[in-house]
Design a protein around this motif. Sequence first.
Motif, PDB file in Angstrom:
ATOM      1  N   UNK A  86      -7.154  -2.363  -4.844  1.00 61.16           N
ATOM      2  CA  UNK A  86      -7.865  -1.247  -4.235  1.00 61.16           C
ATOM      3  C   UNK A  86      -7.166   0.077  -4.504  1.00 61.16           C
ATOM      4  N   UNK A 130      -7.523   3.131  -2.194  1.00 62.00           N
ATOM      5  CA  UNK A 130      -6.735   3.151  -0.958  1.00 62.00           C
ATOM      6  C   UNK A 130      -5.238   3.199  -1.214  1.00 62.00           C
ATOM      7  N   UNK A 160       1.331   8.240   5.122  1.00 59.64           N
ATOM      8  CA  UNK A 160       0.345   8.675   4.146  1.00 59.64           C
ATOM      9  C   UNK A 160      -0.430   7.525   3.507  1.00 59.64           C
ATOM     10  N   UNK A 161      -0.057   6.297   3.817  1.00 62.26           N
ATOM     11  CA  UNK A 161      -0.811   5.170   3.266  1.00 62.26           C
ATOM     12  C   UNK A 161      -2.158   5.073   3.964  1.00 62.26           C
ATOM     13  N   UNK A 162      -3.215   4.913   3.175  1.00 65.90           N
ATOM     14  CA  UNK A 162      -4.545   4.824   3.777  1.00 65.90           C
ATOM     15  C   UNK A 162      -4.785   3.473   4.432  1.00 65.90           C
ATOM     16  N   UNK A 163      -4.036   2.469   4.050  1.00 61.31           N
ATOM     17  CA  UNK A 163      -4.128   1.161   4.697  1.00 61.31           C
ATOM     18  C   UNK A 163      -2.737   0.722   5.123  1.00 61.31           C
ATOM     19  N   UNK A 164      -2.640   0.169   6.319  1.00 61.23           N
ATOM     20  CA  UNK A 164      -1.350  -0.326   6.815  1.00 61.23           C
ATOM     21  C   UNK A 164      -1.638  -1.245   7.988  1.00 61.23           C
ATOM     22  N   UNK A 165      -1.263  -2.502   7.888  1.00 60.25           N
ATOM     23  CA  UNK A 165      -1.539  -3.439   8.983  1.00 60.25           C
ATOM     24  C   UNK A 165      -0.267  -4.040   9.576  1.00 60.25           C
ATOM     25  N   UNK A 166       0.862  -3.353   9.390  1.00 60.66           N
ATOM     26  CA  UNK A 166       2.108  -3.888   9.929  1.00 60.66           C
ATOM     27  C   UNK A 166       2.246  -3.480  11.402  1.00 60.66           C
ATOM     28  N   UNK A 169      -3.831   0.667  -2.277  1.00 62.25           N
ATOM     29  CA  UNK A 169      -3.516  -0.697  -1.819  1.00 62.25           C
ATOM     30  C   UNK A 169      -3.574  -1.650  -3.019  1.00 62.25           C
ATOM     31  N   UNK A 210      -3.807  14.889  -3.852  1.00 58.81           N
ATOM     32  CA  UNK A 210      -3.622  13.589  -4.511  1.00 58.81           C
ATOM     33  C   UNK A 210      -3.584  12.449  -3.492  1.00 58.81           C
ATOM     34  N   UNK A 211      -2.860  12.679  -2.413  1.00 59.05           N
ATOM     35  CA  UNK A 211      -2.795  11.650  -1.371  1.00 59.05           C
ATOM     36  C   UNK A 211      -4.034  11.661  -0.466  1.00 59.05           C
ATOM     37  N   UNK A 244       2.481  -4.131   3.791  1.00 58.67           N
ATOM     38  CA  UNK A 244       1.169  -4.783   3.820  1.00 58.67           C
ATOM     39  C   UNK A 244       0.032  -3.826   4.162  1.00 58.67           C
ATOM     40  N   UNK A 245      -0.897  -3.724   3.239  1.00 58.37           N
ATOM     41  CA  UNK A 245      -2.104  -2.946   3.497  1.00 58.37           C
ATOM     42  C   UNK A 245      -3.202  -3.789   4.099  1.00 58.37           C
ATOM     43  N   UNK A 246      -3.134  -5.109   3.920  1.00 55.46           N
ATOM     44  CA  UNK A 246      -4.233  -5.970   4.363  1.00 55.46           C
ATOM     45  C   UNK A 246      -3.785  -7.304   4.957  1.00 55.46           C
ATOM     46  N   UNK A 271       5.333   3.888   1.448  1.00 54.76           N
ATOM     47  CA  UNK A 271       4.213   2.986   1.702  1.00 54.76           C
ATOM     48  C   UNK A 271       4.548   1.900   2.693  1.00 54.76           C
ATOM     49  N   UNK A 272       3.771   0.843   2.637  1.00 56.49           N
ATOM     50  CA  UNK A 272       3.891  -0.252   3.605  1.00 56.49           C
ATOM     51  C   UNK A 272       3.969  -1.589   2.878  1.00 56.49           C
ATOM     52  N   UNK A 277       0.866  -1.171   0.000  1.00 60.18           N
ATOM     53  CA  UNK A 277       0.000   0.000   0.000  1.00 60.18           C
ATOM     54  C   UNK A 277       0.904   1.223   0.000  1.00 60.18           C
ATOM     55  N   UNK A 278       0.550   2.204  -0.814  1.00 58.37           N
ATOM     56  CA  UNK A 278       1.386   3.407  -0.933  1.00 58.37           C
ATOM     57  C   UNK A 278       0.490   4.640  -0.863  1.00 58.37           C
ATOM     58  N   UNK A 279       1.069   5.820  -0.595  1.00 61.41           N
ATOM     59  CA  UNK A 279       0.256   7.032  -0.696  1.00 61.41           C
ATOM     60  C   UNK A 279      -0.386   7.088  -2.094  1.00 61.41           C
ATOM     61  N   UNK A 280      -1.630   7.585  -2.150  1.00 63.21           N
ATOM     62  CA  UNK A 280      -2.363   7.494  -3.412  1.00 63.21           C
ATOM     63  C   UNK A 280      -1.610   8.061  -4.614  1.00 63.21           C
TER      64      UNK A 280
END
Lengths: 481, 481
Positions: free
Chosen positions: A395, A398, B205-211, A400, B126-127, A437-439, A434-435, A366-369
């Motif tokens: 996604x 998101x 800035x990631x809208x999803x992150x589960x780490x 993601x 954008x983000x 893992x987003x999910x 980003x991360x 998942x990264x900034x949009x």
Amino acid sequence: MQLVQPIDTLCSGSYFLPMTTYAESLTRAHERFLSGLFPGDDCLLAPEALVPFSADASQERAMPWAVVRPETREQVEELLRWADTERLPVYGRARGTGRVGNAVPTCGGVVVSMLKMDAIIDIDENDFVAVTQPGIITAALQAKCAEKNLFYPPDPASVRISSVGGNIATCAGGLKAVKYGVTRDWVLGLEAVLPGGDVLRAGGRSHKDVVGLDLIRLFVGSNGKLGLMTEVTVKLIPMPETSASVLVGFGDLRSSLQGAGAVFRAGVLPAACEFMDKVTLEAVRRGGEAIPIAPSAEAALLFRVDGTEQGVAAEVRQLTSALSPLRPVSVEIGRGADEERIWDVRRGISPAAFRIRPNKVSEDISVPRSMVPDAVEGAHAIGKKHGLTVLCFGHLGDGNIHVNIMHDGDVEADVLAAHRAKDDIFRLAMTLGGTISGEHGTGLTKASFVPEQLSPLQMNLMDSIKKVFDPHNIMNPGKGW
Amino acid sequence: MQLVQPIDTLCSGSYFLPMTTYAESLTRAHERFLSGLFPGDDCLLAPEALVPFSADASQERAMPWAVVRPETREQVEELLRWADTERLPVYGRARGTGRVGNAVPTCGGVVVSMLKMDAIIDIDENDFVAVTQPGIITAALQAKCAEKNLFYPPDPASVRISSVGGNIATCAGGLKAVKYGVTRDWVLGLEAVLPGGDVLRAGGRSHKDVVGLDLIRLFVGSNGKLGLMTEVTVKLIPMPETSASVLVGFGDLRSSLQGAGAVFRAGVLPAACEFMDKVTLEAVRRGGEAIPIAPSAEAALLFRVDGTEQGVAAEVRQLTSALSPLRPVSVEIGRGADEERIWDVRRGISPAAFRIRPNKVSEDISVPRSMVPDAVEGAHAIGKKHGLTVLCFGHLGDGNIHVNIMHDGDVEADVLAAHRAKDDIFRLAMTLGGTISGEHGTGLTKASFVPEQLSPLQMNLMDSIKKVFDPHNIMNPGKGW
């Protein structure tokens, strides 16, 4: 071919906390205790019966020493009191749909299947809450809520096969997160048994509550590392009156990726905003069925909007008009039965991917949009560098993106290349802010990357917080944060 | 007349954690350190300069030994490194609008005013994020976002005078929580300095992150007890195209309280759903200005819906038609400038309350939605029992009712009765399955009730988690969970 850290390293605390000296297997006394607490086939000890509980959707595998299936909270209390004293690893498990190995009993021990605790306790159309045991399948809960015109929005792609408890343990995301948020945003209360057998009850049916630290959110996404949930209370909202979906084909990748921003900037907050790249479309097309996307499309976006009839009609107009400067090559609007037909394209991606190559490494960065174009183009370039085909979809709203690295699992060079490509993709995500893992979480398959994303301070804090709940590290040991 | 626990008890750890032996005052060396780190009037030591920092909107009061105003994160790092070594209590403070005394320096020590760290670092269309220092006023951030057609929904009643950092520290709720959730649901990332001077960065800035464990949500609502935030990243959404509001008068209380459920069951999720009881309406009417509610109304509801023009029009129709079986005595629909005129009624409540009696005890219980009628009627009965007038109004949609107990602060019997009524109202909320605070927190004024709501296990877990971040208990000591 197994490329994650060898399991003996995982259990000796290399990713973790206090080195715990676990028992090395169950004694006869242990087995008697478990058989006594979980009568009949609620306690499995025979190796052949244990096999289905050794793996999850990650295809990582480790044999547990026993599997138990509690039917009551009291059994869970008794179990965790005993396991804590006996220093036995405990692995909570629901439907095993996780993709990173979080349900794999890496250090042996006892797998606790929560599937028999699957009762819906209450769906209250006045309080706008559902109270349920964790084992219920999410789509089943949603269907029961829908009978009362109530809506529980979280919808991971696994919604028809994964459980509410599993969704909470992993903080599941899904298609509608762009409008409705992730699982974390819908949990109002929980009951969980902690190592040692204490029962934690936090929150409840109040939609607002600010007393104390947020123990609920600490549990959401903790992947069974703090305790085992036995009951949860989730927030519901009124079911939207209707929805519509729009499937838009684009002649080039960049235009499609600009589409999400154009729609958001036009003031539309879609309930879903999914993306499919060229290879994904090709894979779907190879199925032979006609899909409602122009053959010249090299990428596609799939939107859902929901609300009142009039609101949905207006948003469809706004959305299509926001996209028109990007010159889509096809626009298909789906309502009613046609709407679900459009979504069949999206639902078909995962199986279709195997038409490209027999195996995949499936990741969910998942990264900034604003970084999505760089992420998608970067992932394609990484695939090319390693001589592999990479599918990107998911996604977009998101940021993601699901990245599937297709390869042939029987060819060792291919497997190595796929894993190197995966590593490059994780680093790309982190470079883009980003991360990894987003999910999906990190579990086994991404554990070694966690220290690249989280700081030592973050990991120390997490380790110390885990220690508060689980001083002997019996809960899901051997996994990444 | 002061009815909370004496301050010397609060600081000796009666509500808390390890007894910490704090310094009893600042030494000359301490003062030199602070003046050196915070040049000019960024360090206040003179008692007359400290007075404004001794209290917050709770009107509780305790004198700090010093006030500092950092302009950089580096100053905060240096300060918390030093304060941790010197065992000096540290009280973070923003705009001091909190109603329960969380910003009051109960144990003396150093107040850290974050108001000079109020820069908006980025608003990214954008983000869909805003990155800001904590001291910015929430409404100011919202206005800047609105210039880019972006929307940051959290809107506590204090939105024009409270800060984003304060809102996050308290997990502020507000009018729009019924549709958009509370502050917790909008924080994507934060940077915070911990006692000892370490800098924690979590999320981004990631809208999803589960780490990893959810350190972000642990900070949200922690009321300055874990560290001091120096930067936050919040999620934005597209600004809704338009909104409309509907002010509905009812001939009796029960009908009004049934109104929220009727609207939800009709499938409408309003952006706000506010309630005003009879005494509240009387207080507002005493101001002399005409209000758009029928004189025969004994209670009123105020809804806002937002979305597209067409969607809003449809929801207004659905909403009014859902309410019509409850026989409202007046229905006023506001659009554009008229919409804000309707909201003036709601905004006028807090000052208008003082037309009833010169002082109030203002509480914010929250209960399951179905329990709101019992909560409101129960609060009225409690007022009657104690010979006091009680106003109920607020966030009906969340079950979050503001209860104002009006009294005369110069009459000792009145003050005692008001505080006894408050105690009864807290117990009523807990009996109904609710919470003693939906928004304000517990701080000083509700600290003694926390052990009635939270279990010893919950409090032990919270104490232990706090100890992970703040082993010497220097951050905002002497407050309830």
